[in-house]
Motif scaffolding. Sequence first.
Motif, mmCIF file in Angstrom:
data_model
loop_
_atom_site.group_PDB
_atom_site.id
_atom_site.type_symbol
_atom_site.label_atom_id
_atom_site.label_comp_id
_atom_site.label_asym_id
_atom_site.label_seq_id
_atom_site.Cartn_x
_atom_site.Cartn_y
_atom_site.Cartn_z
ATOM 1 N N MET A 1 0.828 -1.200 0.000
ATOM 2 C CA MET A 1 0.000 0.000 0.000
ATOM 3 C C MET A 1 0.862 1.249 0.000
ATOM 4 N N ASP A 2 0.392 2.262 -0.715
ATOM 5 C CA ASP A 2 1.114 3.526 -0.811
ATOM 6 C C ASP A 2 0.831 4.367 0.436
ATOM 7 N N ASP A 3 1.533 5.503 0.526
ATOM 8 C CA ASP A 3 1.388 6.375 1.684
ATOM 9 C C ASP A 3 -0.049 6.875 1.822
ATOM 10 N N ASN A 4 -0.511 6.943 3.092
ATOM 11 C CA ASN A 4 -1.826 7.479 3.450
ATOM 12 C C ASN A 4 -2.993 6.685 2.864
ATOM 13 N N VAL B 1 0.641 6.122 7.431
ATOM 14 C CA VAL B 1 0.666 7.580 7.582
ATOM 15 C C VAL B 1 2.078 8.099 7.315
ATOM 16 N N LYS B 2 2.168 9.112 6.481
ATOM 17 C CA LYS B 2 3.448 9.783 6.236
ATOM 18 C C LYS B 2 3.319 11.223 6.709
ATOM 19 N N ARG B 3 4.253 11.616 7.557
ATOM 20 C CA ARG B 3 4.218 12.954 8.129
ATOM 21 C C ARG B 3 5.492 13.708 7.759
ATOM 22 N N LYS C 1 7.307 7.934 8.795
ATOM 23 C CA LYS C 1 6.175 7.063 8.495
ATOM 24 C C LYS C 1 5.833 6.183 9.689
ATOM 25 N N HIS C 2 4.539 5.835 9.766
ATOM 26 C CA HIS C 2 4.113 4.849 10.754
ATOM 27 C C HIS C 2 2.792 4.223 10.302
ATOM 28 N N TYR C 3 2.554 3.001 10.754
ATOM 29 C CA TYR C 3 1.268 2.353 10.535
ATOM 30 C C TYR C 3 0.364 2.657 11.719
#
Length: 514
Positions: free
Chosen positions: A104-107, A124-126, A143-145
Amino acid sequence: MMMRMGEMGPQLGSVIASVMFVCAIFRQYLPPQLRHYVDKYSHKLVKLFYPYIQITFDEYTNEFRKRSEVYSAIQSYLSTKSSTIVRRLKAHDVKDSKSLVLAMDDNEEVADEFQGIKVWWVLVKRELRQTSFSVYPQSDEKKHYKLTFHRRHRDVVTGAYLAHVIKEGKAITVGNRQRKLYVNNPSRNWYTYRGSTWSHVVFEHPATFETLALHPKMKEEIVNDLIKFRKGKEYYAKIGKAWKRGYLLYGPPGTGKSTMIAAMSNLMDYDVYDLELTTVKDNTELRKLLIDTPSKSIIVIEDIDCSLDLTGQRKKKKEKDEEDNEEKDPVKKKMEKEESQPSKVTLSGLLNFIDGIWSACGGERLIVFTTNYVDKLDPALIRRGRMDMHIELSYCCYEAFKVLAKNYLDLESHELFETIERLLGETNMIPADVAENLMPNSVTEDADSCLKKFIEALESAKEEARKKAEEEEASKKAEEEAKLKAEKEEREKQEPAKDEVKCNGTSAKEEDAK
């Protein structure tokens, strides 16, 4: 009534979102002393009406220097779920670049179900804001899940479900992963964002024990030892030893020491960590590299006899003019100064690395040393318990030749084999030279011509060895003769001549005349 409850859900969510938005606006303008109370009571309000729990899994831990194994396991697990649901995907090549893994891609969000319980995952990409200047470049993202589930399922999700995800994710990773060859980075690169102690490339060496030019009995002994080690977790725990094993590979250059390491990696399915001691500053850095080496790995120090005396291998740099030093960039100047400092790795530090208390931090690791001159090594370094198995890789024997003939010419027998067996017993040739002579130089060259070429090379090597032996014998004989002649001359000088010996102040001749 049920319809009304269903309609209230979205409305309640909208109200909570509005409240959180207002709180966020207030936080920007409130003094720091009041922000704590706003956060405290806003979270209490959310807990009152919002029935869901969220857990985050960061990509990097340990001060952003090490990728989380749990994060990697989740990524692998979700790759099987997201490929058929998510619209935006990322592709990663695996298994000799012949297949792809979609993640899966970011967000993006993907739903999962376990024992009738529904959960949601979001990657989630911050973006990060750098508030201070740093000499080393840093990443601008984090990044984090995020896992979301209903609070009534808390025990099941935090227990059985997450254990299931990690177990399945690791299994998928093992099935998709490629073996890698690692090399240690200079320590100045360790402490940057996403900096690491090791860098890697995909390791696709084709060597196996079947194609290795060794005597079959030696092959069998090594393979059995490796397989026994791989299955020996309970045995090592029973006898109270760290789950590791050392192998010393020694012999002349070109006898297949590096190829043996590749064959070990392919047999055991272990990654290879090539430790370059010349870039390690001291024993502390050496210990750090060991700690960052995972299980199922082969730690290799090649040419250990050359790597130990690090200080002696370095050349002193010439001093430069003061004008040049002043013109240099201060940062570059500092980095060059750090690089020029000699390594302080000691023999004691290396012994602790392979057999000390820190060597037990982690398990299922092989430690391999290679050397061309085993006699130069300190006995403490290669004793049993440190280097458990000593493997001599010497000149090509007839049994090893037959393996090479099968590999290169697809021959198991030939009328010229008897001649080759005789010549191999009379002269020394390393397997690398044997392989070079057996390899066809053109598409028209057949097996017969390759074998004849090899016989000529053996006869030439035999003749060169004979001439060299004769020259060494003649040189040795000349040295002995020169030595005897020098000893004779020395004795003659020491013997007193009769006419030079004086008796009461007169010579022997004068005494005879009287």
